[in-house]
Design an enzyme around this catalytic site. Structure first.
Site, PDB file in Angstrom:
ATOM      1  N   ASP A   6       1.123  -1.261   0.163  1.00 48.42           N
ATOM      2  CA  ASP A   6      -0.142   0.046   0.130  1.00 48.42           C
ATOM      3  C   ASP A   6       0.845   1.189  -0.074  1.00 48.42           C
ATOM      4  OD1 ASP A   6       1.129   0.223   2.448  1.00 48.42           O
ATOM      5  OD2 ASP A   6      -0.652  -0.095   3.615  1.00 48.42           O
ATOM      6  N   SER A   7       0.265   2.332  -0.136  1.00 47.70           N
ATOM      7  CA  SER A   7       1.202   3.702  -0.311  1.00 47.70           C
ATOM      8  C   SER A   7       1.490   4.395   1.148  1.00 47.70           C
ATOM      9  CB  SER A   7       0.161   4.645  -1.076  1.00 47.70           C
ATOM     10  OG  SER A   7      -0.972   4.970  -0.263  1.00 47.70           O
ATOM     11  N   GLY A  45      -0.759   5.938   2.624  1.00 44.21           N
ATOM     12  CA  GLY A  45      -1.698   6.976   2.794  1.00 44.21           C
ATOM     13  C   GLY A  45      -2.599   6.553   4.165  1.00 44.21           C
ATOM     14  N   ASP A 104      -7.866  -7.201   0.560  1.00 42.36           N
ATOM     15  CA  ASP A 104      -6.983  -7.093   1.861  1.00 42.36           C
ATOM     16  C   ASP A 104      -7.778  -7.032   2.965  1.00 42.36           C
ATOM     17  OD1 ASP A 104      -6.597  -4.177   1.167  1.00 42.36           O
ATOM     18  OD2 ASP A 104      -5.712  -4.728   3.153  1.00 42.36           O
ATOM     19  N   CYS A 122     -12.920 -28.266   6.462  1.00 39.80           N
ATOM     20  CA  CYS A 122     -11.699 -27.446   5.951  1.00 39.80           C
ATOM     21  C   CYS A 122     -10.453 -28.383   5.794  1.00 39.80           C
ATOM     22  CB  CYS A 122     -11.630 -26.245   6.935  1.00 39.80           C
ATOM     23  SG  CYS A 122      -9.963 -25.448   6.626  1.00 39.80           S
ATOM     24  N   CYS A 134      -7.344 -27.225   5.746  1.00 43.22           N
ATOM     25  CA  CYS A 134      -6.129 -26.330   6.246  1.00 43.22           C
ATOM     26  C   CYS A 134      -5.481 -27.283   7.139  1.00 43.22           C
ATOM     27  CB  CYS A 134      -6.471 -25.126   6.557  1.00 43.22           C
ATOM     28  SG  CYS A 134      -7.055 -24.905   8.372  1.00 43.22           S
ATOM     29  N   CYS A 149      -6.906 -27.483  10.590  1.00 48.28           N
ATOM     30  CA  CYS A 149      -8.101 -28.367  10.620  1.00 48.28           C
ATOM     31  C   CYS A 149      -7.759 -29.914  10.593  1.00 48.28           C
ATOM     32  CB  CYS A 149      -9.309 -27.994   9.733  1.00 48.28           C
ATOM     33  SG  CYS A 149      -9.826 -26.220  10.211  1.00 48.28           S
ATOM     34  N   HIS A 163      -5.797 -21.007   9.847  1.00 48.79           N
ATOM     35  CA  HIS A 163      -6.990 -21.352   9.524  1.00 48.79           C
ATOM     36  C   HIS A 163      -7.928 -20.157   8.748  1.00 48.79           C
ATOM     37  CE1 HIS A 163     -11.162 -22.916   9.321  1.00 48.79           C
ATOM     38  NE2 HIS A 163     -11.705 -21.860  10.013  1.00 48.79           N
TER      39      HIS A 163
END
Lengths: 372, 372
Positions: A92-93, A95, A265, A303, A305, A308, A334
């Site tokens: 990101d900038s 800002g 994001d 799930c 992942c 899990c 997760h």
């Protein structure tokens, strides 16, 4: 070095499935980016992050400028090498952070002066400096420097921030000269539809490789965010990725995607994880809760992942109750996986013509249940 | 289900290379066990732990009894399942913790009454209870309940602790009836050679599958530890694993191995990691130190662990300075890997006849340098 293809369009909404090619690999959209503020997604190793299915992360220019400083990162060979993440990175900038975190000393057309919260020293960010920092960091995607007004703010204040943001975008473009880094512009305009429209028109006119809707999730009610998205997204060019900054709730993601947004994001999945909360089937579970004490089922039975497939609710409850670091890591892993899974499911549903704004594929009676 | 083979004996010291077979796999000795106090090696996931080369971990009976309680762990299918670690686990007896951490209310021949530091409730540990807990936890190796005297302590106090420890060992053996769990005895005796000798004689007489030297690293000077080891180790039966409890410095490990010790545990590598310290070539590096700020070399250039193959000193310095959780994880992973590497190098050197008490294989002029 950069290109964006739209591979599928939704039959009933403005949603699309695409692929953004970057120097560090492809990003399949819709895509959620975990936030790696200081060159680390908090508590999650690059290896663990890769296993969540994440394809691109966001890093914060403001934070990395303060610590360790972009010179160190540049010396290391850029942010990818510095943090050991060989996949795409968007910076990101600064800002948003400078206006929300810093003690502002002065804002004018030149830029922003603020106090370094780490040591009290005086610092300055201008479009030129913000872009120079991002070029030094070597991210795949840099964001133009913008002024992000708070919520609420008067029409006049937001209008001024818009004009400045547009001027700063021009200066960001003028200084940016890194061919292996794409520069995205940011639309501001707060909750004022006419300012949003005007900002969308101006930012779109620069023929950029990507555009973001900024200045959302700054305290306004959720329906305002959705209202802005519905208003602004249709005004954006078709053939470039569209990024809604700072949004991570499933509800808002689905609405944004149905309006043609591609990238997201949010710190939410990792922040919730560090507070002992898991995202499961559209709900938030507080693992500290005594009901999980002897619940020996996997955290989310559906799930796949790392968390899990290896760990139960009872174990996570135990870790959180014991304030063990591993609990925060496993819940963050997760939660990130959950958002990645959700965006992937949206993509599949868009391709198959069963996507809708109220997408909730974990529900057994959803026609898109098979995408979960 | 348990057996121990000695595969190689050192030509110049009492060191040996062996293999301990357990229901959850083989443990090659000499071996260092990371400490997973509460069913987690702090900050390190089971997957990361496996990659350090660790073959067996230690978990704390005292801590797990207080939280989450052995019933929960038993319900989960035992500690291996509960924590997602399918390799061997040794549980200590709680003796060391109850005497060092608990607020003691009463010690007598029956057992120990103490206050639960979590909620102030009154708790009791006896040999019978300590063994029952460990049987419920389902570790591969359980330790007999012992009284661990502090340092310094009078001869009479240590003698009393020894007699009690021997009596408690008998009771531990009497109650233990889990065929897929081995029960090891613990030698006490403080810094009094004659008490150590007597304790070694008594504990050895029970024909156990393994014996530990306990009551070390309780505050006595390092040379006292080495003195005890030199005195006691030669008195122990040959054909069973010998375990020196709570020791993790490389110097003491090498001396102990050269006296025939096979197993070790210590919180040191993870505790140092959480304090920003890395073990490199026999030194301790404080990664917070400004000299690492722009040092872009791998943490330890000779190490193949996840941390050293992916991350630089500058990045770790940045993480530690920023108080990022990942820094603690990555340093813990490296420090554990460092100790595992050291014990493996000792094994190789023993096999090859180039092991000695002052083993320091990272030194380029060491004849055992090739083992590093």
């Amino acid at each position: 070095m950069f290109s964006f293809q739209i591979n599928s369009n939704c039959s009933s909404t403005r949603a699309r499935v695409g692929c953004l090619n970057t120097p560090h690999g492809d990003v399949h959209t819709p895509q959620f980016m975990p936030v790696g503020t200081l060159g680390t997604v908090k508590g999650v190793s690059p290896d663990q992050l890769l296993k969540t299915g994440s394809e691109m992360i966001l890093a914060n220019t403001y934070h990395l400028h303060l610590q360790p400083g972009e010179e160190i990162v540049h010396e290391a060979g850029g942010l990818h090498k510095f943090m050991g993440w060989d996949q795409p990175i968007l910076t990101d900038s600064g800002g948003y952070q400078v206006f929300s975190l810093g003690k502002l000393n002065k804002i004018d057309d030149e830029g922003v002066e603020f106090k370094n919260p780490r040591d009290g020293s005086h610092l300055k960010l201008t479009p030129e400096i913000a872009i120079q920092i991002q070029m030094s960091l070597g991210s795949d995607i840099a964001m133009a420097f913008d002024q992000c007004p708070p919520y609420p703010a008067t029409f006049n204040d937001v209008e001024e921030a818009c004009l400045r943001t547009h001027n700063w975008l021009e200066r960001s473009i003028a200084i940016h000269n890194k061919s292996d880094q794409a520069l995205f512009g940011i639309i501001q305009g707060g909750c004022y539809p006419e300012l949003r429209e005007e900002s969308a028109r101006v930012v779109s006119s620069f023929n950029l490789p990507g555009i973001a809707i900024g200045g959302v999730s700054v305290g306004e009610p959720s329906d305002q965010i959705n209202h802005i998205v519905r208003k602004v997204a249709p005004l954006l060019p078709e053939g470039i990725p569209r990024y809604l900054m700072g949004i991570g709730s499933l509800r808002e993601l689905a609405i944004a995607v149905s309006n043609g947004i591609d990238l997201f994001d949010c710190v939410m999945p990792t922040r919730l994880g560090r507070h002992g909360t898991a995202l499961v089937s559209g709900e938030r579970w507080n693992l500290r809760n005594a009901t999980f004490r002897n619940d020996h089922k996997p955290l989310d039975e559906t799930c796949l992942c790392e968390t899990c497939t290896n760990h139960t609710r009872a174990y996570l409850h135990h870790l959180i109750r014991s304030e063990e670091l591993l609990g925060l890591t496993l819940l963050s892993v997760h939660n990130i996986s959950h958002l990645i899974r959700f965006t992937r499911a949206m993509g599949r549903a868009i391709e198959d013509g069963c996507f809708s704004e109220d997408f909730a594929p974990w529900q057994k009676d959803s026609i898109a249940h098979y995408t979960w």
